[in-house]
Scaffold this motif. Structure first.
Motif, mmCIF file in Angstrom:
data_model
loop_
_atom_site.group_PDB
_atom_site.id
_atom_site.type_symbol
_atom_site.label_atom_id
_atom_site.label_comp_id
_atom_site.label_asym_id
_atom_site.label_seq_id
_atom_site.Cartn_x
_atom_site.Cartn_y
_atom_site.Cartn_z
ATOM 1 N N ALA A 1 3.473 5.156 2.758
ATOM 2 C CA ALA A 1 2.403 5.498 1.805
ATOM 3 C C ALA A 1 2.522 4.655 0.531
ATOM 4 C CB ALA A 1 2.469 6.987 1.469
ATOM 5 N N LEU A 2 3.750 4.388 0.087
ATOM 6 C CA LEU A 2 3.948 3.552 -1.104
ATOM 7 C C LEU A 2 3.442 2.130 -0.849
ATOM 8 C CD1 LEU A 2 7.538 4.629 -2.259
ATOM 9 C CD2 LEU A 2 5.367 5.233 -3.323
ATOM 10 N N ILE A 3 3.735 1.609 0.340
ATOM 11 C CA ILE A 3 3.289 0.250 0.683
ATOM 12 C C ILE A 3 1.762 0.210 0.735
ATOM 13 C CG2 ILE A 3 3.274 -1.477 2.532
ATOM 14 C CD1 ILE A 3 6.200 -0.652 3.107
ATOM 15 N N ASP A 4 1.166 1.214 1.347
ATOM 16 C CA ASP A 4 -0.309 1.270 1.395
ATOM 17 C C ASP A 4 -0.886 1.336 -0.019
ATOM 18 O OD1 ASP A 4 -0.324 1.174 4.120
ATOM 19 O OD2 ASP A 4 -0.559 3.337 4.409
ATOM 20 N N ALA A 5 -0.240 2.114 -0.887
ATOM 21 C CA ALA A 5 -0.728 2.246 -2.265
ATOM 22 C C ALA A 5 -0.624 0.912 -3.005
ATOM 23 C CB ALA A 5 0.068 3.325 -3.003
ATOM 24 N N SER A 6 0.436 0.171 -2.752
ATOM 25 C CA SER A 6 0.610 -1.124 -3.409
ATOM 26 C C SER A 6 -0.458 -2.109 -2.934
ATOM 27 C CB SER A 6 2.011 -1.664 -3.097
ATOM 28 O OG SER A 6 2.188 -2.924 -3.669
#
Ligand code: SF4
Ligand code: SF4
Length: 244
Positions: free
Chosen positions: A151-156
């Motif tokens: 989810a963090l990677i998608d948010a970035s």
């Protein structure tokens, strides 16, 4: 990414020294307000032309903005990064992050890759060998095993897409309108941070700008000029050219 890799951070702090940390627009604002220095890195490409990596077409197009350059349109990608030539200003004497609870997205994601086209290579990371010999599996089926990390990677990635127009506007307000050619290098700028903050907070439309591409290779220059792009080989005064 590399299936089957295990990982657990040892807390060595090496990734917090000597790396410029890419920031979202909101994180850049916070970094500037806290008195930190931001470095601006610019690269550009022609859609389906020089600088465009065809296998990454969708990814690079979505995180870029088309700007006028000569008689053509250059797609520019702009990175605002925490300027960390040495230890990060938030790394304390015990190698602990002083803003751990609010640290930037990229700090939470490391050592995983944000670019979906880059495989995770432990030998390219700062983490010591033991970090890769402990902990849970990091990657499963080309995706992070941990849904929180995914989810963090998608948010970035989403922030890169959401922020690009505002980043380009900041560049235009500050006259940072010379790009490098993607794959050939970056132009790197160290703006005055008060001016950066003012440009970031401005609600006025950014002035129109004619962009150019910094090149130091005569064949590439000829190629880009044939595509209608405005190029420059002048020794930079306000930026550095970081060539590959
Ligand atoms: S903000 Fe914290 S985690 Fe990120 S580079 Fe600085 S010290 Fe390291
Ligand atoms: S370099 Fe790797 S192991 Fe060391 S603190 Fe950073 S993420 Fe953790």
């Amino acid at each position: 990414m590399s299936e089957g890799l295990r990982f657990a951070c040892t807390g060595c702090g090496k990734c917090c020294s000597g790396h410029h940390v890419p920031l979202t627009l909101a994180e850049s604002h916070q970094w500037a307000r806290d008195g930190g220095q931001v470095v601006v890195l610019i690269e550009g490409f022609l859609a389906d032309g020089p600088g465009m990596p065809p296998e990454q077409r969708d990814h690079v197009l979505r995180r870029s903005l088309a700007v006028p350059c000569g008689n053509a349109q250059l797609h520019v990608s702009v990175t605002f990064a925490a300027f960390n030539p040495g230890r990060c200003r938030h790394l304390d004497a015990d190698n602990l992050c002083g803003i751990y609870a609010t640290r930037p997205l990229v700090c939470r994601i490391y050592p995983a890759e944000i670019n979906p086209h880059l495989p995770l290579r432990p030998d390219a990371k700062d983490c010591p060998p033991e970090a890769w010999q402990q902990g849970p599996q990091l990657i499963v089926g080309n995706r992070p095993a941990d849904p929180h990390l995914a989810a963090l990677i998608d948010a970035s990635r989403q922030a890169d897409r959401d922020d690009i127009a505002a980043k380009v506007a900041v560049c235009q307000r500050l006259g940072m309108t010379t790009s490098a050619l993607k794959g050939n290098g970056f132009t790197a700028w160290l703006p005055d941070m008060q001016a950066f903050l003012t440009a970031l907070e401005s609600r006025q439309q950014a002035p129109a700008a004619a962009w150019s591409v910094h090149l130091e290779d005569s064949d590439l220059t000829q190629d880009l000029q044939q595509h209608g792009l405005l190029t420059t080989a002048q020794a930079p005064v306000y930026y550095a050219f970081i060539g590959f």
